[in-house]
Design a protein around this motif. Sequence first.
Motif, mmCIF file in Angstrom:
data_model
loop_
_atom_site.group_PDB
_atom_site.id
_atom_site.type_symbol
_atom_site.label_atom_id
_atom_site.label_comp_id
_atom_site.label_asym_id
_atom_site.label_seq_id
_atom_site.Cartn_x
_atom_site.Cartn_y
_atom_site.Cartn_z
ATOM 1 N N ALA A 7 -20.077 20.201 50.127
ATOM 2 C CA ALA A 7 -20.853 19.198 49.788
ATOM 3 C C ALA A 7 -21.557 19.084 48.509
ATOM 4 O O ALA A 7 -21.632 18.248 47.824
ATOM 5 C CB ALA A 7 -22.231 19.374 50.736
ATOM 6 N N ILE A 8 -21.613 20.466 48.006
ATOM 7 C CA ILE A 8 -22.156 20.390 46.457
ATOM 8 C C ILE A 8 -21.126 20.128 45.568
ATOM 9 O O ILE A 8 -21.410 19.303 44.578
ATOM 10 C CB ILE A 8 -22.762 21.895 46.088
ATOM 11 C CG1 ILE A 8 -24.068 22.172 46.946
ATOM 12 C CG2 ILE A 8 -23.121 21.944 44.692
ATOM 13 C CD1 ILE A 8 -24.394 23.629 46.987
ATOM 14 N N VAL A 9 -20.017 20.425 46.025
ATOM 15 C CA VAL A 9 -18.716 20.106 45.023
ATOM 16 C C VAL A 9 -18.452 18.397 45.168
ATOM 17 O O VAL A 9 -18.412 17.755 43.862
ATOM 18 C CB VAL A 9 -17.507 20.626 45.609
ATOM 19 C CG1 VAL A 9 -16.220 20.146 44.952
ATOM 20 C CG2 VAL A 9 -17.667 22.332 45.334
ATOM 21 N N GLU A 10 -18.647 18.013 46.299
ATOM 22 C CA GLU A 10 -18.326 16.597 46.458
ATOM 23 C C GLU A 10 -19.583 15.702 45.656
ATOM 24 O O GLU A 10 -18.983 14.658 44.758
ATOM 25 C CB GLU A 10 -18.414 16.102 47.901
ATOM 26 C CG GLU A 10 -17.066 16.724 48.561
ATOM 27 C CD GLU A 10 -17.198 16.193 50.258
ATOM 28 O OE1 GLU A 10 -18.218 15.785 50.555
ATOM 29 O OE2 GLU A 10 -16.183 16.562 50.743
ATOM 30 N N GLN A 11 -20.855 16.341 45.777
ATOM 31 C CA GLN A 11 -21.695 15.452 45.322
ATOM 32 C C GLN A 11 -21.627 15.622 43.741
ATOM 33 O O GLN A 11 -21.883 14.459 42.924
ATOM 34 C CB GLN A 11 -23.055 16.122 45.666
ATOM 35 C CG GLN A 11 -24.177 15.289 45.242
ATOM 36 C CD GLN A 11 -24.686 13.720 45.553
ATOM 37 O OE1 GLN A 11 -24.076 13.633 46.626
ATOM 38 N NE2 GLN A 11 -25.323 13.058 44.725
ATOM 39 N N SER A 12 -21.288 16.938 43.116
ATOM 40 C CA SER A 12 -21.067 17.165 41.611
ATOM 41 C C SER A 12 -20.153 16.258 41.237
ATOM 42 O O SER A 12 -20.124 15.672 39.986
ATOM 43 C CB SER A 12 -20.576 18.578 41.505
ATOM 44 O OG SER A 12 -22.108 19.333 41.899
ATOM 45 N N LEU A 13 -18.983 16.203 41.900
ATOM 46 C CA LEU A 13 -17.676 15.258 41.420
ATOM 47 C C LEU A 13 -18.299 13.708 41.149
ATOM 48 O O LEU A 13 -17.851 13.097 40.333
ATOM 49 C CB LEU A 13 -16.759 15.516 42.314
ATOM 50 C CG LEU A 13 -15.219 14.754 41.958
ATOM 51 C CD1 LEU A 13 -15.069 15.239 40.492
ATOM 52 C CD2 LEU A 13 -14.244 14.806 42.999
ATOM 53 N N LYS A 14 -18.877 13.190 42.254
ATOM 54 C CA LYS A 14 -19.574 12.094 42.275
ATOM 55 C C LYS A 14 -20.319 11.791 41.100
ATOM 56 O O LYS A 14 -20.385 10.760 40.249
ATOM 57 C CB LYS A 14 -20.328 11.683 43.569
ATOM 58 C CG LYS A 14 -20.731 10.266 43.795
ATOM 59 C CD LYS A 14 -21.547 9.881 44.958
ATOM 60 C CE LYS A 14 -22.074 8.551 44.830
ATOM 61 N NZ LYS A 14 -22.984 8.441 46.115
ATOM 62 N N LYS A 15 -21.270 12.866 40.809
ATOM 63 C CA LYS A 15 -22.337 12.501 39.761
ATOM 64 C C LYS A 15 -21.586 12.571 38.197
ATOM 65 O O LYS A 15 -21.789 12.025 37.391
ATOM 66 C CB LYS A 15 -23.201 13.739 39.690
ATOM 67 C CG LYS A 15 -24.176 13.607 40.825
ATOM 68 C CD LYS A 15 -25.305 12.610 40.522
ATOM 69 C CE LYS A 15 -26.360 12.482 41.519
ATOM 70 N NZ LYS A 15 -27.324 11.592 41.336
ATOM 71 N N ALA A 16 -20.502 13.651 38.175
ATOM 72 C CA ALA A 16 -19.598 13.735 37.071
ATOM 73 C C ALA A 16 -18.926 12.448 36.632
ATOM 74 O O ALA A 16 -18.999 11.958 35.538
ATOM 75 C CB ALA A 16 -18.606 14.865 37.316
ATOM 76 N N ARG A 17 -18.480 11.680 37.698
ATOM 77 C CA ARG A 17 -17.749 10.447 37.656
ATOM 78 C C ARG A 17 -18.716 9.198 37.122
ATOM 79 O O ARG A 17 -18.422 8.360 36.241
ATOM 80 C CB ARG A 17 -16.862 10.245 38.565
ATOM 81 C CG ARG A 17 -15.656 11.049 38.761
ATOM 82 C CD ARG A 17 -14.715 10.895 40.011
ATOM 83 N NE ARG A 17 -13.541 11.628 40.071
ATOM 84 C CZ ARG A 17 -12.989 11.738 41.087
ATOM 85 N NH1 ARG A 17 -13.271 11.394 42.309
ATOM 86 N NH2 ARG A 17 -12.013 12.790 41.037
#
Length: 752
Positions: A7-17
Motif C-alpha cells: 500500500a505504501i509503495v502504491e501510494q508513493s508511486l502515485k505521489k511521485a507521478r
Amino acid sequence: MQAEVKAIVEQSLKKAREHDSRRNAGQAYAYYTAVVELSPENRSKVEKEFTDVLCEWGLQLEQNNRIRDVIKCYEHSLEHYPKNPRMLNNFAAHLLRNAEPIKAIQYLKRALEADPSFLPAERNLQNAFSMAVDRWHFPMLNDRHRNHAFDKAIRKKIALGYDSVLDIGTGTGLLSLYARDAGAAEIYACESSPVMSEIAGKVFAKNNADEIKLIPKMSTDLKIPEDIPHRVQLVITETFDAGLFGEFVVPTLIDAHKRLLSDSGVVIPSNATLYVAAIECEYIRFRSSVKFQKPNHFGPLNFENISVLPDEPYYDTENLQNVKICHITEPRGILDVNFNDSTEILSFSVDGLKNRITTECRYDGTIDGLVAWFKLHLDEEITIDSSQGKSCWQLAVFPSIPRYCQKGDKISISAEMSAGKLKCSYSSNKLVNKVEECVFHLPKEVITFLNDREYISSLTQAASIANEEIESVLDTSPFPIFGLALMKSNPNCRVLYYQSEDLMLCSFIEKVFDDNEIKGEIRFLNDFCEIDAVVDRIFVHNFDINGELTDWGQESYHDFFSCFLSPRGSLLPGKIHLMGQLVFSEDLPKMISVKNSNVQRFCSSVSTSDSEKTSDEENSYESTPTFSDKSPSYKLAEFINEYKINQVFDLNSSLYQHEAISEVKTLMEMDETQIKEHLITFGKFDKSKKLPNALIVWYKIQFSENNVCETRRNDSFMNHMAVVLPDEIKKSIQRDGEVKIKILQFYLNFTI
C-alpha cells in the motif's frame, strides 16, 4: 506486513507521478526513492521515470550550488541502478562541470560497459580525458626538436658537475629521465597535477628510474629537508606558454632561487628573448575584430562607425604556420629575461610597463594586431625558437581594430605585465580613425559569427523572403542578424525575442536597432520560458563555435521551440547534414597521441670537448636528432595515451598539413529524434600512395533548396572536427579492402 508495504509503495508511486506532472522534481524524487527501496521487483518498471526525475532534480540542485546533494542523490540512486548508462553519464556530467574529471571518468567507463553504444557517455569521456590531461602535452611530447634541445642542454650541465637536479613541473617525467641518463647523482621531480603525477610515477617505474624522487606538489610548496634534503645545483623547468609567462614561470623561479637552488646553481633554460611584430593577416582579422567596412552581406542593415573587439583582455594563441601573414613592422626583440638572475626575474613579478620600442611600417597595409613569440635559450649555445617550423608552441596574438598604415609610419609597441601575464599593444598618432567609432568588447563567438559573410548572407536571404504575415521572431544566434534583418525588411514584424545576459552585447544590439531606425521592440530574455506569446518564425542556431551541435540533454530542441510557434510558424534552418572527407595528415595524429620514438634521447654522449663545440650541427635547435641502439629506449607513450582522444574538436584544418584522399561525402542528415547506424563506403585506395589516416567532419546547413552554407571554410563562424582513424584502416587498405565508415547516431551525438 506485506500488504502494508504494498500500500505504501502504491501510494508513493502515485505521489511521485503527481509531483512529476507538476514539475516538483525534488518531491517526486523522494517518493520514487521510496518505491525502489521498498519494492525491488518494481525497479525495472519505474527505471525510466525515476531516471528522468533524478536528472531533472540534479540539474535543479546544481543550479542552486548544492553539488554535495547532487552527489548524494546519484550515489544513492546508483546503488539501485548500477548499470543505468544515462544515470552514470549524467552524474559524470555534473562532476565534469565541477572540475572532477578523474571521478567522472570512472562513471563514464561504467556507462560504456553497460551500453557501448551510449554515445553521450563516449563524448563526455573525451571531454573528461581533455580536462584531466591538457591537450598541449601531446604535441609538446611529439616535438622531437624540443626534446632533443633539452636533452643536450641537460647533458652539458650535468657533465660540468651540476648533478643534483630539481625538475619543476615534470609532467610525464621525460626531462628527469634525460637527467638520470646524463649521470645526475640526485633527481627530484615535482608535479602538482594529480593525473600527471600518477602518469610520471608509472613512467618512472616502467623505465626503472627508482632513483628519481617524485613529489606530488607545486615547487612553491616544497620544503627542505622534508621533501628534498638540500638545495640543488640545477633547476630544470619547461613551464612556458605562447606568451612566455602565462604558466607562472616567474613566481616559480623567484621562489626556486630564494629557497631551492644553491648559490652556485643554474636554471635551464638560462634566459629568453621575446619578439614582437605588427602584422597584416586576414585570418586574424576575421577572428579577432569586426570592422564593418563592407556591409553588403548584412542585407538591409548597416553598422556605421562601429567596431568590435574580443572581451578577452590578454592574448589568444594561433598556429599560423600555414596562414598568410605579413610583418608590417620588422620583428624586434622587446623583452629579455635572465632566469639565472633573481633580481631581474623579480622585476617581472610586478605589473606594469616593462619596455616600449619604436619601429616603423615597412609598406602600406592594414595592421590587424601584434604577434609575439620567444627564443628560449637553454644555455649559451642551444636555443629553441617558438616561431619556427613544427614548434609545439603557437604564436601569441594581440588583436586590435584594423588600422590602415603607410610605409614609414612610426608606431610605438609596449610590453607590460598584467596579473602575471604578458600584454602587448601599439599606438601611433597617425593611425587614428577619421570618424569616431563606438567600440564594443564581445565574446569570440560573436566576432566569428559577424565575420562569416557567407553565413550572414544566407541568414539575410532567408529573412528577406519571409512573408508579410510574420509579426514576431525568435533568434537564438550569437547576434540576431536574422531577426533584425527580418524586422527592417518586414514592417509587420513588431517583436524580436533574443536571449542574452551579456550587457555589452545587449547595448550593441540596441545601438544597431536604433541606428537602423527599426520599428517595433526587442525583448531580451534570461530564459526562453519568458516568451509570453506565440512566435511566427524561430531561427535555432544550435552550433557550438568548437564544431559541435548543442547538446540539449533530455529535451528535443524542435519540441521545445515548437511550443512557442504559431500555427503558421516555422523553424529554421530546414536541414543540417554531416559532411566528411578522408585525408592524410602528419599533424593531426600528433595532436591526440604520443609516439615513443619522439621522446628518445639523442644518441651521442657529451664530453667536455663536446660541450665546447659551436658548430651548427652540434648546437642548433634545427639539427635533426639521430638515435642508436646504445640510446635508452624510453617507454612513456602508453601511460599518457590512456588519456588520448580520437576526435579533435575546435579544428580549422586549413592551419594544419593535410592532403585530401577522397571525395567529399554526405555522412548523414542530423535528426535529433533518431538513434541509428549509418554506413558510408569510400571505396578502395591505391596502396602504393598515401593512405587516409583521418576524417575531416563538418556541417552543411540548408535554409532552403538554393540557400545552403557549409562550415568547412577559412572564414566560418565555427571550427570543425577531425576523427583520427585507427591503424587498422591502413592495414585494411593494404589488404585491398574497401574503406567503410560506420557512424553511430544518438540524437545529435555521433561517433565514427
